[in-house]
Design an enzyme around this catalytic site. Structure first.
Site, PDB file in Angstrom:
ATOM      1  N   ASP A   1       0.835  -1.199   0.000  1.00  0.00           N
ATOM      2  CA  ASP A   1       0.000   0.000   0.000  1.00  0.00           C
ATOM      3  C   ASP A   1       0.873   1.254   0.000  1.00  0.00           C
ATOM      4  OD1 ASP A   1      -2.701   1.232   0.414  1.00  0.00           O
ATOM      5  OD2 ASP A   1      -1.753   1.927   2.261  1.00  0.00           O
TER       6      ASP A   1
ATOM      7  N   GLU B   1       1.932  -0.085  -4.931  1.00  0.00           N
ATOM      8  CA  GLU B   1       0.934   0.905  -5.348  1.00  0.00           C
ATOM      9  C   GLU B   1       1.597   2.279  -5.454  1.00  0.00           C
ATOM     10  OE1 GLU B   1      -3.315   2.825  -3.866  1.00  0.00           O
ATOM     11  OE2 GLU B   1      -1.714   2.395  -2.424  1.00  0.00           O
TER      12      GLU B   1
END
Length: 616
Positions: free
Chosen positions: A331, A360
């Site tokens: 993330d 990400e």
């Protein structure tokens, strides 16, 4: 055995005894394994005044106790160990001068662990928000002592989905044709509210009891593999939940950025990710991006702190080993310190050379996204070991292409241009492609609840280069119109909760459009598995014209033509411009209808139709 940088740590409670009192000491990690590539281990101990104890280790062949690292906080101590190649599985015994004693397990490692294969472009990932997928165990919806109870009527509340629900759905997922599961974080988020999403972690080594347990997560991994499905863990390196023990008792004064203070938004991140690559960026702007907090409830970790860096590296490796993972999704990748990210990825990929990690980096600029991929030669000399990145550029282009009128600079050309930027990437096969995810409106919503457009979008997604990711329920046209609230984007899966009229698992209550979409997705996913050209093949695309975008996938003598017609009317389409691929071959077979196709004459394209034709 190669020796790389020192890393390692975990979380479990031990009861330690001396002659007069008992102590509950938290050890992170709770165990380790012999036979690891890296020979260093650092165990974080936490207890009242633990730093004041003097420890000795009972002699153990192949293991050397290097000493104890302490900090300005007397409640933490870090045991430093070296585990040699000849160490065997067993139990380490530690004893303090005051009589406190505890044992520490060294486990045997699976012989093939280091050689595990991560997800590749042969796979299709299925992204699940577990709280909104299936409630497999209603008994854990609310857990006594945890700050937030179940509230299924509130879009931002906990709805009760869990790991058992995912286990119960494995037959459905295998039948659908997905081969990897990406679950948003299932670790403990003991926060007062909005904790269902999983990104405010309060224990990096413990599955949230409302999701299940560590053992159940391990069971999911094992049972998924019996269905031919791997497990990808969503990890958060940048931040954690403000209810974590660390905020009330930090291991070091510099454990959290900006001195552990949000200051009413003054220390919030700027989200200016371009500062990392910008040769003209100020140090002030770089720090504001990297060190700034997302929100007050998610403090920002300082990965430049060596003890924290080791903790996070070891945590990742522990979960890979413990749960037999086939991948990691990271993330908010670029928000962490970039030197740490280089160390973190290198440590994991050294331990597991065939593993895969996708980061990400939410940018539609491929120049920024490609910076982080392994093998990219960067102007500033930065070297990354991150194998995969997410393709936000293609996602945006795909939505625009299907919603815009066709012209020289609108429509399909947006997709064409996005893919034409692939020269920026070091490995275009190892890029995660998607039409939507848990942080954006669903593809069916973005395409105006248009079934035909959605089918075109998913056809492209499952037949272009890269590794496709499907958001749960896309196969059922789940929709968040008219809201873009995250609670609506992450809506309940049909059939996963009591009282729902529609049920994906039985087919009951599904509309005709939902049934058509589900059948289409199953067909495409089956073809991906049957036709290696669609997953591994070299991509050659042709400039779009007259509302048609076409490309070819070639692999080991297998050639598949993909022709996507966005027009609202049927057209006859001449393939003569593809002669460099056809090479005079006029025989093909339509993979959807399974009928023979004469390629010497124009082929019929129905309105809003995708055709997949394999050359014979």
């Amino acid at each position: 055995m190669k020796k790389t940088q020192s890393f390692l740590a975990l979380t479990t409670a031990f009861t330690l005894f001396n002659s007069t009192a008992s102590f509950a000491i938290t050890a992170s990690p709770e165990n380790w394994w012999v036979g690891m590539q890296n020979d260093s281990l650092q165990v974080m101990l936490y207890d009242n005044n633990i730093a004041n104890k003097t420890w000795q280790m009972k002699p153990y062949k192949g293991v050397e106790f290097k000493g104890v690292t302490t900090t300005n906080n007397p409640n933490y101590a870090f045991l430093d160990l070296t585990i040699s190649d000849n160490a065997k599985a067993g139990t380490l015994t530690f004893k303090a001068k005051d009589g406190t004693e505890f044992t520490y397990p060294l486990n045997a490692r699976d012989k093939q662990s280091a050689n595990r294969h991560g997800f590749t472009n042969r796979d299709t990932l299925y992204l699940i928000n577990p709280d909104r997928f299936v409630n497999g165990d209603p008994n854990n919806d609310t857990v006594a002592g945890m700050k937030e109870a179940a509230n299924p009527s509130f879009k931002g509340g906990r709805h009760g989905g869990d790991i058992q629900g995912v286990i119960n759905s494995l037959d459905y997922l295998e039948d659908l044709g997905v081969t990897q599961l990406w679950l948003t974080p299932v670790l403990e988020n003991d926060m007062p509210n909005y904790s269902y999403h999983g990104y405010a972690i309060t224990d990096f080594y413990k599955v949230d009891p409302r999701m299940g347990s560590n053992a159940l997560y391990k069971t999911l991994s094992a049972e998924a593999k019996e269905h031919g499905i791997g497990l990808v863990m969503d990890m958060v390196l940048n931040h954690f939940g403000s209810s974590h023990q660390w905020m009330s008792d930090m291991p070091t004064a510099d454990w959290v950025n900006f001195d552990g203070k949000f200051e009413n938004g003054k220390n919030a991140t700027s989200h200016a990710r371009q500062t990392i690559q910008d040769p003209h960026a100020s140090q002030y702007d770089k720090r504001q991006f990297n060190d700034g907090w997302f929100v007050e409830s998610m403090p920002d970790l300082n990965q430049r702190q060596p003890l924290l860096s080791t903790y996070l590296i070891q945590n990742a490796i522990w979960w890979i080993e413990y749960a037999n993972l086939s991948g990691i999704r990271v993330d908010t990748y670029s928000y962490s310190d970039k030197a740490f990210l280089a160390d973190w990825t290198k440590a994991i990929m050294t331990e597991y050379p065939n593993f895969n990690i996708v980061g990400e980096e939410w940018t539609t600029n491929p120049a920024i996204a490609s910076y982080w991929q392994r093998g990219k030669v960067n102007q500033d000399g930065y070297t990354s070991d991150l194998p995969s990145v997410m393709d936000f550029s293609l996602q945006e282009a795909l939505i625009q292409a299907l919603n815009e009128e066709e012209s020289w600079n609108t429509g399909w050309v947006k997709v064409y241009q996005s893919l034409a930027n692939d020269f920026l990437y070091a490995d275009t096969d190892n890029i995660l492609v998607f039409a939507d995810n848990h942080d954006m409106s669903r593809v069916y919503t973005e395409l105006g609840q248009d079934l035909a457009k959605t089918k075109l979008a998913m056809t492209l997604l499952l037949t272009t280069r890269g590794i496709p990711q499907i958001y749960y329920g896309t196969e059922l046209l789940l929709d968040n119109t008219p809201s873009n609230d995250h609670g609506d984007i992450r809506i309940d899966f049909p059939g996963g909760f009591k009282g729902q009229k529609a049920n994906a698992f039985t087919g009951e209550g599904l509309s005709a459009d939902q049934q058509e979409m589900l059948a289409s997705m199953k067909k495409l996913l089956k073809l991906r598995q049957e036709k290696p050209a669609l997953s591994e093949g070299r991509l050659m695309h042709f400039s779009p014209k007259q509302g048609v975008y076409s490309y070819v996938r070639e692999h080991n003598g297998q050639t598949v033509l993909v022709v996507l017609n966005k027009n609202q009317q049927a057209i006859d389409w001449d393939l003569s411009y593809m002669q460099e691929v056809l090479k005079g071959n006029n025989k093909g077979r339509d993979l959807i209808s399974e009928k023979r196709v004469d390629l010497a004459s124009p082929i019929r394209l129905k309105a809003m139709q995708a055709r997949l034709i394999e050359l014979e």
